[in-house]
Scaffold this motif. Structure first.
Motif: not given
Length: 294
Positions: A233-256
């Protein structure tokens, strides 16, 4: 009917012997767009491994009551009792912990100078396992003693932040775990770089739209999510900054999720962040929509 085929036929060439699927023109357009900018997962700095194989779960996997009993008998027992997740415990972004634990009598890791567990150091656990000694001794995949589990060179990977997903599933759920859970053989784990972003991508509507059919369909609509299919499977690679933004969204989602709050709004937000990364058009976004496998 023959007139319809003549008017709508499209010529296609097959460059290799790999399996193929039939796609509409817009489906082809979207998938080609995604794969054109993607890197095969086999070339990412990640590792995909399956969970712990005990050879006899009745002995090594215990519930919370038995865990407490063993720890009351010998507090040292806690050192090698770890929480475990099974395939059925994995939901989209959420782990449904069933109060189950594995007695991790590991066999050591020579390359890391980690010595095998000596069962005599844990008398309460030894008494528990002695009840099953005949079954333990018959295992073909035991460690240096019948009490020890088979070799697992990636044992430390379970201590890292990781993605956990079931090896066979209809719903394609992936969960981000920072709680050092172990898993049984019904799960895979992914460790390495940018796994927060990968968690979001795997749970996204775009992943389901483009890649669900990359995994063989079994009886009842279940899919086999083996590593050999993920590698391609081919997936677009991203920067650490973008990865961090997704981490924040996932953390919020899991708290919900933990609070029982509905999360569709955040999931749609994650979808649109991913759509933006791939520069999808309004037409392409509307074609994909929000996909929730029921």
């Amino acid at each position: 009917m023959s007139d319809y085929f003549r008017q709508n036929a499209v010529k296609t060439s097959f460059a290799n012997s790999e399996s193929w699927i039939m796609l509409s023109s817009i489906e082809q357009q979207i998938k080609q767009k995604i794969e054109r900018v993607g890197t095969p997962l086999k070339d990412w700095d990640i590792r995909i491994n399956y969970g712990i194989k005990t050879g006899f779960n009745n002995a090594f996997i215990i519930d919370g009551t038995k865990r407490k009993e063993l720890m009351d008998m010998d507090p040292k027992s806690e050192e090698i009792i770890r929480p475990i997740l099974r395939g059925r415990d994995i939901q989209k972004y959420y782990k449904d912990f069933s109060d189950l634990y594995i007695i991790n009598v590991h066999n050591g890791i020579k390359s890391k100078n980690l010595q095998p567990i000596k069962i005599d150091d844990y008398p309460a656990i030894k008494r528990h396992l002695d009840v099953f000694y005949k079954e333990l001794a018959k295992r073909s995949d035991k460690g240096i003693t019948p009490y020890n589990l088979r070799n697992c060179d990636y044992l430390y990977d379970f201590n890292q932040n990781k993605i956990i997903y079931p090896n066979m599933t209809k719903f394609l759920p992936f969960v981000y775990d920072d709680g050092q859970f172990l898993t049984n053989q019904k799960c895979y784990i992914i460790t390495g770089n940018n796994i927060e972003y990968l968690t979001a991508f795997f749970n996204s509507s775009l992943f389901k739209y483009c890649f669900r059919d990359n995994f063989p369909e079994l009886q009842g609509g279940t899919r086999e999510l083996s590593k050999i299919f993920f590698d391609k499977i081919k997936i677009l690679q991203v920067s650490e900054e973008i990865n961090s933004s997704f981490k924040n969204l996932i953390t919020k989602l899991q708290q919900f999720k933990r609070k029982g709050i509905k999360t569709k709004e955040i999931e749609v937000e994650i979808d649109h962040h991913i759509f933006k990364l791939y520069d999808l058009t309004v037409e392409e976004i509307n074609e994909i929509g929000f996909i929730e496998i029921q």
